[in-house]
Design a protein around this motif. Structure first.
Motif, PDB file in Angstrom:
ATOM      1  N   LYS A  58       3.135  20.715 -12.790  1.00  4.53           N
ATOM      2  CA  LYS A  58       4.398  19.779 -12.940  1.00  4.53           C
ATOM      3  C   LYS A  58       5.155  20.192 -13.852  1.00  4.53           C
ATOM      4  N   ALA A  59       4.534  20.695 -15.027  1.00  2.00           N
ATOM      5  CA  ALA A  59       5.245  21.144 -16.283  1.00  2.00           C
ATOM      6  C   ALA A  59       5.650  22.734 -16.024  1.00  2.00           C
ATOM      7  N   TYR A  60       5.589  23.254 -14.890  1.00  2.00           N
ATOM      8  CA  TYR A  60       6.017  24.781 -14.733  1.00  2.00           C
ATOM      9  C   TYR A  60       5.350  25.746 -15.425  1.00  2.00           C
ATOM     10  N   GLN A  61       3.983  25.199 -15.675  1.00  2.76           N
ATOM     11  CA  GLN A  61       3.048  26.223 -16.400  1.00  2.76           C
ATOM     12  C   GLN A  61       2.174  26.789 -15.198  1.00  2.76           C
ATOM     13  N   HIS A  62       1.841  28.051 -15.484  1.00  2.00           N
ATOM     14  CA  HIS A  62       1.102  29.029 -14.314  1.00  2.00           C
ATOM     15  C   HIS A  62      -0.330  28.474 -14.356  1.00  2.00           C
ATOM     16  N   VAL A  63      -1.086  28.205 -13.434  1.00  2.53           N
ATOM     17  CA  VAL A  63      -2.435  27.738 -13.263  1.00  2.53           C
ATOM     18  C   VAL A  63      -3.184  28.672 -12.425  1.00  2.53           C
ATOM     19  N   GLN A  64      -2.749  29.480 -11.449  1.00  2.00           N
ATOM     20  CA  GLN A  64      -3.722  30.142 -10.420  1.00  2.00           C
ATOM     21  C   GLN A  64      -2.791  31.106  -9.735  1.00  2.00           C
ATOM     22  N   THR A  65      -3.406  32.439  -9.544  1.00  2.00           N
ATOM     23  CA  THR A  65      -2.525  33.531  -8.491  1.00  2.00           C
ATOM     24  C   THR A  65      -3.763  33.811  -7.502  1.00  2.00           C
ATOM     25  N   PHE A  66      -3.024  33.823  -6.263  1.00  2.83           N
ATOM     26  CA  PHE A  66      -3.812  34.319  -5.248  1.00  2.83           C
ATOM     27  C   PHE A  66      -3.317  35.162  -4.186  1.00  2.83           C
ATOM     28  N   SER A  67      -3.880  35.839  -3.253  1.00  3.13           N
ATOM     29  CA  SER A  67      -3.692  36.634  -2.284  1.00  3.13           C
ATOM     30  C   SER A  67      -3.084  37.948  -2.905  1.00  3.13           C
ATOM     31  N   GLY A  68      -2.428  38.763  -2.280  1.00  6.64           N
ATOM     32  CA  GLY A  68      -1.876  40.201  -2.729  1.00  6.64           C
ATOM     33  C   GLY A  68      -1.450  40.934  -1.983  1.00  6.64           C
ATOM     34  N   PHE A  69      -0.905  42.170  -2.044  1.00  6.84           N
ATOM     35  CA  PHE A  69      -0.180  42.811  -1.081  1.00  6.84           C
ATOM     36  C   PHE A  69      -1.213  43.553  -0.092  1.00  6.84           C
TER      37      PHE A  69
END
Length: 321
Positions: A130-141
């Protein structure tokens, strides 16, 4: 004048009066559909890289505070605005850290306020708190299930799942909030349920999924499980026809709003595809558009549209609500 002549003249006058009312009615209907259905409340933005400026607006979402989130593919960021167009902050942006983006396009907000942003180039889906801070990345090309190619506009359905249109893979992919892949549906083609460069996938109140099938110039409708339900539209400029439908939004009554890149207009339909009105034309004045992309409707019924070629957001409202 003879009696027969008098009767004839009365009939002629009656026909003229009736035709007059018919013409007035047709004119009023056309006017409502093309000119008077919406009124412009506010316009903001210009070309640039500073806060509040744009290079290529894509789509919208509302965060948990009711602020308007706007993705900009060429500025590689998300700008947070008040609903009146004041800049609050920006996040993502170009860079090598996990929270940065290459070309953000789709954006959606989960019930808990977590923000999901899809990167068109890398295939990554990135989560921010909610504070616009990155928490996770998933998937990919990629093409395999669970990977994405040219990811576009997306939405959370009432079942809590994320539905994303993939232009490159001609499908809609479905994910859980933790990033787990669930299924995909669609696939390249022109038949029922098949897609050709879908631009947006959005859900109504019962979970029905509406997809702008851009290169097939139609809207396709699916169940939450991805089963084909119905479609409407074909290439053209008449009411209910499309030229490259792009953005899609759904209001609190499950009416459907569609933007068209080719026709530079907004069309409104009921949930079954019944035409209600159209609004807009190509141009730079308020209420005129260029290369329309995303669209969203607030709980109050205000409509925000990505006037992409003009590097601005237009806020509109229906004149008869």
């Amino acid at each position: 004048m003879t009696h027969i002549g008098t009767i004839y003249m009365k009939k002629v006058v009656t026909i003229i009066v009736v035709l007059g009312f018919v013409i007035m009615g047709v004119y009023s209907a056309i006017s409502l559909q093309k000119d008077d259905a919406l009124v412009v409340l506010k316009v903001w933005g210009e070309k640039g890289a500073s806060p509040g400026q744009f290079k290529y607006i894509e789509d919208f979402a509302f965060d948990s505070r009711g602020n308007l989130l706007v993705t900009d593919a060429l500025n590689s960021n998300v700008t947070v605005f008040s609903t009146e167009g004041s800049v609050i902050t920006t996040f993502a942006g170009k860079g090598k850290d996990d929270g940065h983006m290459e070309k953000p396009e789709g954006i959606a907000v989960a019930k808990d306020g977590t923000i999901f942003v899809a990167d068109y180039l890398s295939g990554f889906i990135k989560k921010y708190d909610k504070a616009y801070q990155h928490v996770q990345t998933f998937s990919g090309f990629g093409e395999k299930p669970g990977l994405t190619s040219e990811s576009e506009f997306m939405d959370f359905c009432p079942n809590g799942l994320l539905y994303m249109a993939e232009a490159g893979n001609h499908r809609v992919s479905v994910f859980k909030q933790d990033g787990s892949f669930v299924r995909w549906f669609g696939g390249y083609g022109t038949g029922e349920g098949q897609l050709n460069r879908p631009e947006a996938a959005k859900c109504d109140s019962d979970g029905t999924v509406y997809v702008t099938d851009l290169a097939n110039h139609r809207i396709q409708v699916y169940s939450p499980e991805g089963e084909f339900v119905r479609s409407w539209g074909k290439e053209g400029t008449a009411a209910g026809e499309f030229r490259k439908p792009a953005g899609i939004a759904i209001d609190g009554s499950d009416n459907i709003y569609v933007t068209e890149i080719g026709n530079n207009r907004i069309q409104k339909f009921d949930k079954y595809g019944g035409f209600i009105y159209s609004f807009g034309k190509e141009g730079r004045l308020p209420g005129e558009f260029g290369n329309l992309h995303g669209i969203i409707v607030s709980q109050k019924g205000d409509i925000y549209v990505a006037d992409t070629a003009n590097n601005r957001v237009q806020k509109l409202r229906e004149t008869k609500r």
